[in-house]
Write an enzyme that holds these catalytic residues in place. Structure first.
Site, PDB file in Angstrom:
ATOM      1  N   GLY A  16       0.822  -1.207   0.000  1.00  0.00           N
ATOM      2  CA  GLY A  16       0.000   0.000   0.000  1.00  0.00           C
ATOM      3  C   GLY A  16       0.855   1.256   0.000  1.00  0.00           C
ATOM      4  O   GLY A  16       1.846   1.337   0.725  1.00  0.00           O
ATOM      5  N   VAL A  29      18.008   7.932  -3.419  1.00  0.00           N
ATOM      6  CA  VAL A  29      18.692   8.321  -4.659  1.00  0.00           C
ATOM      7  C   VAL A  29      19.822   9.301  -4.375  1.00  0.00           C
ATOM      8  O   VAL A  29      20.963   9.104  -4.821  1.00  0.00           O
ATOM      9  CB  VAL A  29      17.687   8.935  -5.657  1.00  0.00           C
ATOM     10  CG1 VAL A  29      18.426   9.494  -6.872  1.00  0.00           C
ATOM     11  CG2 VAL A  29      16.670   7.881  -6.092  1.00  0.00           C
ATOM     12  N   ARG A  77       0.911  -5.449  -6.170  1.00  0.00           N
ATOM     13  CA  ARG A  77       1.131  -6.738  -5.533  1.00  0.00           C
ATOM     14  C   ARG A  77       1.465  -7.772  -6.612  1.00  0.00           C
ATOM     15  O   ARG A  77       0.983  -7.684  -7.735  1.00  0.00           O
ATOM     16  CB  ARG A  77      -0.106  -7.166  -4.742  1.00  0.00           C
ATOM     17  CG  ARG A  77      -0.491  -6.130  -3.678  1.00  0.00           C
ATOM     18  CD  ARG A  77      -1.512  -6.669  -2.707  1.00  0.00           C
ATOM     19  NE  ARG A  77      -1.946  -5.635  -1.777  1.00  0.00           N
ATOM     20  CZ  ARG A  77      -1.292  -5.265  -0.694  1.00  0.00           C
ATOM     21  NH1 ARG A  77      -0.134  -5.852  -0.424  1.00  0.00           N
ATOM     22  NH2 ARG A  77      -1.753  -4.324   0.102  1.00  0.00           N
ATOM     23  N   GLY A 107       5.428  -2.326   3.682  1.00  0.00           N
ATOM     24  CA  GLY A 107       4.975  -2.892   4.939  1.00  0.00           C
ATOM     25  C   GLY A 107       5.472  -4.304   5.173  1.00  0.00           C
ATOM     26  O   GLY A 107       6.492  -4.736   4.611  1.00  0.00           O
ATOM     27  N   ASP A 108       4.719  -5.039   5.975  1.00  0.00           N
ATOM     28  CA  ASP A 108       5.112  -6.378   6.385  1.00  0.00           C
ATOM     29  C   ASP A 108       5.326  -7.304   5.187  1.00  0.00           C
ATOM     30  O   ASP A 108       6.316  -8.042   5.125  1.00  0.00           O
ATOM     31  CB  ASP A 108       4.034  -6.963   7.308  1.00  0.00           C
ATOM     32  CG  ASP A 108       4.407  -8.330   7.846  1.00  0.00           C
ATOM     33  OD1 ASP A 108       5.162  -8.392   8.824  1.00  0.00           O
ATOM     34  OD2 ASP A 108       3.952  -9.346   7.272  1.00  0.00           O
ATOM     35  N   THR A 130       4.019   2.344   5.944  1.00  0.00           N
ATOM     36  CA  THR A 130       2.628   1.907   6.023  1.00  0.00           C
ATOM     37  C   THR A 130       1.893   2.800   7.006  1.00  0.00           C
ATOM     38  O   THR A 130       2.415   3.081   8.094  1.00  0.00           O
ATOM     39  CB  THR A 130       2.494   0.436   6.460  1.00  0.00           C
ATOM     40  OG1 THR A 130       1.132   0.165   6.818  1.00  0.00           O
ATOM     41  CG2 THR A 130       3.380   0.114   7.654  1.00  0.00           C
ATOM     42  N   ILE A 131       0.689   3.223   6.669  1.00  0.00           N
ATOM     43  CA  ILE A 131      -0.054   4.118   7.547  1.00  0.00           C
ATOM     44  C   ILE A 131      -0.554   3.400   8.793  1.00  0.00           C
ATOM     45  O   ILE A 131      -0.940   4.055   9.771  1.00  0.00           O
ATOM     46  CB  ILE A 131      -1.244   4.780   6.823  1.00  0.00           C
ATOM     47  CG1 ILE A 131      -2.343   3.758   6.486  1.00  0.00           C
ATOM     48  CG2 ILE A 131      -0.786   5.512   5.577  1.00  0.00           C
ATOM     49  CD1 ILE A 131      -3.632   4.398   6.002  1.00  0.00           C
ATOM     50  N   ASP A 132      -0.551   2.066   8.800  1.00  0.00           N
ATOM     51  CA  ASP A 132      -1.058   1.306   9.945  1.00  0.00           C
ATOM     52  C   ASP A 132      -0.096   1.300  11.130  1.00  0.00           C
ATOM     53  O   ASP A 132      -0.484   0.968  12.245  1.00  0.00           O
ATOM     54  CB  ASP A 132      -1.356  -0.137   9.546  1.00  0.00           C
ATOM     55  CG  ASP A 132      -2.552  -0.247   8.616  1.00  0.00           C
ATOM     56  OD1 ASP A 132      -3.397   0.659   8.639  1.00  0.00           O
ATOM     57  OD2 ASP A 132      -2.625  -1.229   7.857  1.00  0.00           O
ATOM     58  N   ASP A 134       2.140  -0.787  11.877  1.00  0.00           N
ATOM     59  CA  ASP A 134       2.057  -2.125  12.473  1.00  0.00           C
ATOM     60  C   ASP A 134       3.284  -2.995  12.212  1.00  0.00           C
ATOM     61  O   ASP A 134       3.229  -4.210  12.394  1.00  0.00           O
ATOM     62  CB  ASP A 134       0.805  -2.848  11.976  1.00  0.00           C
ATOM     63  CG  ASP A 134       0.785  -3.024  10.457  1.00  0.00           C
ATOM     64  OD1 ASP A 134       1.600  -2.375   9.764  1.00  0.00           O
ATOM     65  OD2 ASP A 134      -0.040  -3.807   9.961  1.00  0.00           O
ATOM     66  N   ARG A 167     -26.040  15.033  16.878  1.00  0.00           N
ATOM     67  CA  ARG A 167     -26.114  13.690  16.323  1.00  0.00           C
ATOM     68  C   ARG A 167     -24.905  12.848  16.728  1.00  0.00           C
ATOM     69  O   ARG A 167     -23.943  13.341  17.324  1.00  0.00           O
ATOM     70  CB  ARG A 167     -26.206  13.744  14.802  1.00  0.00           C
ATOM     71  CG  ARG A 167     -27.613  14.065  14.297  1.00  0.00           C
ATOM     72  CD  ARG A 167     -27.651  14.051  12.796  1.00  0.00           C
ATOM     73  NE  ARG A 167     -29.012  14.230  12.314  1.00  0.00           N
ATOM     74  CZ  ARG A 167     -29.317  14.801  11.153  1.00  0.00           C
ATOM     75  NH1 ARG A 167     -28.362  15.258  10.366  1.00  0.00           N
ATOM     76  NH2 ARG A 167     -30.572  14.914  10.782  1.00  0.00           N
ATOM     77  N   ARG A 176      -6.743  -2.856   9.310  1.00  0.00           N
ATOM     78  CA  ARG A 176      -7.383  -4.170   9.157  1.00  0.00           C
ATOM     79  C   ARG A 176      -6.982  -5.123  10.269  1.00  0.00           C
ATOM     80  O   ARG A 176      -7.801  -5.861  10.796  1.00  0.00           O
ATOM     81  CB  ARG A 176      -7.017  -4.772   7.801  1.00  0.00           C
ATOM     82  CG  ARG A 176      -7.743  -6.082   7.503  1.00  0.00           C
ATOM     83  CD  ARG A 176      -7.485  -6.506   6.073  1.00  0.00           C
ATOM     84  NE  ARG A 176      -7.901  -5.499   5.118  1.00  0.00           N
ATOM     85  CZ  ARG A 176      -7.640  -5.544   3.807  1.00  0.00           C
ATOM     86  NH1 ARG A 176      -6.936  -6.552   3.316  1.00  0.00           N
ATOM     87  NH2 ARG A 176      -8.059  -4.592   3.006  1.00  0.00           N
ATOM     88  N   GLU A 228     -11.118  -0.483  10.748  1.00  0.00           N
ATOM     89  CA  GLU A 228     -11.841  -1.340   9.813  1.00  0.00           C
ATOM     90  C   GLU A 228     -11.793  -2.821  10.187  1.00  0.00           C
ATOM     91  O   GLU A 228     -12.696  -3.584   9.859  1.00  0.00           O
ATOM     92  CB  GLU A 228     -11.303  -1.144   8.394  1.00  0.00           C
ATOM     93  CG  GLU A 228      -9.843  -1.536   8.227  1.00  0.00           C
ATOM     94  CD  GLU A 228      -9.341  -1.333   6.811  1.00  0.00           C
ATOM     95  OE1 GLU A 228     -10.111  -1.577   5.866  1.00  0.00           O
ATOM     96  OE2 GLU A 228      -8.172  -0.926   6.649  1.00  0.00           O
ATOM     97  N   ARG A 249     -24.723   9.054  11.697  1.00  0.00           N
ATOM     98  CA  ARG A 249     -24.192   9.262  10.358  1.00  0.00           C
ATOM     99  C   ARG A 249     -22.880   8.487  10.250  1.00  0.00           C
ATOM    100  O   ARG A 249     -21.965   8.687  11.052  1.00  0.00           O
ATOM    101  CB  ARG A 249     -23.948  10.752  10.087  1.00  0.00           C
ATOM    102  CG  ARG A 249     -25.231  11.574  10.054  1.00  0.00           C
ATOM    103  CD  ARG A 249     -26.095  11.165   8.859  1.00  0.00           C
ATOM    104  NE  ARG A 249     -27.305  11.970   8.741  1.00  0.00           N
ATOM    105  CZ  ARG A 249     -28.477  11.649   9.251  1.00  0.00           C
ATOM    106  NH1 ARG A 249     -28.589  10.520   9.957  1.00  0.00           N
ATOM    107  NH2 ARG A 249     -29.530  12.427   9.089  1.00  0.00           N
ATOM    108  N   HIS A 255      -9.483   5.314   1.356  1.00  0.00           N
ATOM    109  CA  HIS A 255      -8.151   5.595   0.815  1.00  0.00           C
ATOM    110  C   HIS A 255      -7.766   7.062   0.859  1.00  0.00           C
ATOM    111  O   HIS A 255      -6.631   7.410   0.507  1.00  0.00           O
ATOM    112  CB  HIS A 255      -8.047   5.066  -0.618  1.00  0.00           C
ATOM    113  CG  HIS A 255      -7.879   3.578  -0.681  1.00  0.00           C
ATOM    114  ND1 HIS A 255      -8.922   2.713  -0.468  1.00  0.00           N
ATOM    115  CD2 HIS A 255      -6.782   2.805  -0.890  1.00  0.00           C
ATOM    116  CE1 HIS A 255      -8.486   1.459  -0.563  1.00  0.00           C
ATOM    117  NE2 HIS A 255      -7.191   1.496  -0.818  1.00  0.00           N
ATOM    118  N   ARG A 258      -4.585   7.596   2.654  1.00  0.00           N
ATOM    119  CA  ARG A 258      -3.298   7.249   2.038  1.00  0.00           C
ATOM    120  C   ARG A 258      -2.770   8.370   1.138  1.00  0.00           C
ATOM    121  O   ARG A 258      -1.648   8.274   0.640  1.00  0.00           O
ATOM    122  CB  ARG A 258      -3.440   5.977   1.202  1.00  0.00           C
ATOM    123  CG  ARG A 258      -3.482   4.715   2.028  1.00  0.00           C
ATOM    124  CD  ARG A 258      -3.449   3.512   1.108  1.00  0.00           C
ATOM    125  NE  ARG A 258      -3.360   2.264   1.856  1.00  0.00           N
ATOM    126  CZ  ARG A 258      -3.367   1.066   1.305  1.00  0.00           C
ATOM    127  NH1 ARG A 258      -3.457   0.967  -0.005  1.00  0.00           N
ATOM    128  NH2 ARG A 258      -3.296  -0.009   2.048  1.00  0.00           N
TER     129      ARG A 258
END
Length: 326
Positions: A16, A29, A77, A107-108, A130-132, A134, A167, A176, A228, A249, A255, A258
């Site tokens: 990702g 570089v 991928r 990522g992983d 990775t934004i997670d 993790d 509300r 995930r 998520e 709501r 995404h 990202r």
């Protein structure tokens, strides 16, 4: 800078895309060129390495990318690379191009790919992007700060409407398998409740009671942040409507987290990591991953790093517990 025995390296981004990847590419570089090392950009990750999708990179090609989101090298991928045949083919391309090493940003899954490629005799160094947040062996991953700030900005705007109309909002953020982003964002926005994959979902204790507690304390608007992987925001919203008679709501940020211009923190961390990755390869090390610990850049063996365990930030979790009673 003295010349290195390493003459040519490749750089790729995989998995990702995370804001700040371009800053890491730029750093790799320029750090390579400073050492007299030629840098080859590999498009579309491991798939591009297998298929020979590459080009020479120079200072001009990366001069203005540091403030851009996404990745100029693209990402994809590759099922073929998961096979022994695909890995052998990728290693063969490295030999054909005369690459003395690969810097892989991702990522992983990216790191596990680098792990396998190392077994084929290719020197590899991984940079966590990775934004997670993790990756088990590092305290910080490129893209996390930008994604968190994007989510906070979106939630702040939603809160304006929720307050005006009294509300409930249910906002789903990415994560995930890990709740680092949800927890961090939840603390930042003062969420009524936060759901993370690390804790089994229980609507009564984790959502309903938090909303009731907030209402009894005088609040008339509520913000529920959902990772998520913890639960479906749509299902949570439906349960709130059915069991609490509120009209929530639901917003799934998706995404949008990202993308965008990377924050200063992501740019600086990516630059520092890219510099260190080239230095590691120039020293003849391989099968390494660049990590952060106490704001210092270090490197670890990939096998050792991926075998580690990572848990939610205990201090943030305690703060969230006090704030929401979670």
């Amino acid at each position: 800078m003295a010349e290195s025995a390493v003459k040519r390296i490749g750089v790729l981004t995989s998995g990702g895309d995370a804001p700040g990847m371009n800053a890491a590419v730029r750093s790799v570089v320029r750090s390579a060129l400073d050492r007299g090392i030629e840098c080859i950009g590999i498009r579309r990750g491991w798939s591009g390495l297998i298929n020979g999708d590459f080009y020479r990179m120079d200072s001009g090609s990366v001069s203005r990318i540091i403030n851009r989101g996404g990745t100029i090298l693209y990402t994809a991928r590759s099922e073929e690379f998961r096979t022994a045949e695909g890995q052998a083919k990728a290693a063969g391309v490295c030999k054909l191009l005369g690459l003395d090493g690969i810097v892989a940003i991702g990522g992983d899954g990216t790191f596990r790919g680098a792990q396998e490629l190392s077994k084929c005799g290719v020197s590899v160094v991984g940079i966590p992007g990775t934004i997670d947040n993790d990756i088990v062996c590092t305290e910080y991953t490129i893209g996390f700060d930008t994604a968190a700030n994007t989510a906070v900005e979106c939630i702040d705007k939603l809160r304006d409407t929720m307050q005006s109309h009294e509300r409930c909002a249910v906002v789903e953020v990415m994560g995930r398998h890990a709740g680092y982003l949800a927890l961090y964002v939840g603390v930042a926005v003062g969420a009524t409740a936060v759901l993370v994959p690390e804790r089994p979902y229980d609507f009564h204790s984790q959502v309903a009671e938090k909303i009731r507690h907030a209402r009894l304390n005088g609040k008339t608007n509520f913000m529920i942040v959902v990772a998520e992987g913890a639960a479906s925001a749509v299902d949570v919203g439906r349960q709130i409507q059915e069991e609490l008679a509120l009209d929530p709501r639901v917003t799934i940020l998706g995404h949008i987290q990202r993308g965008g211009s990377p924050t200063a923190k992501d740019r600086v961390m990516a630059t520092r990591m890219g510099y260190e990755a080239v230095q590691i390869l120039a020293e003849g090390k391989t099968n390494r991953v660049i990590c952060t610990k106490d704001d210092q850049i270090i490197d670890l063996d990939i096998d050792e790093g991926l075998a580690m365990k990572k848990t939610l930030n205990s201090e943030e979790f305690k703060v969230m517990t006090v704030m929401t009673g979670m």
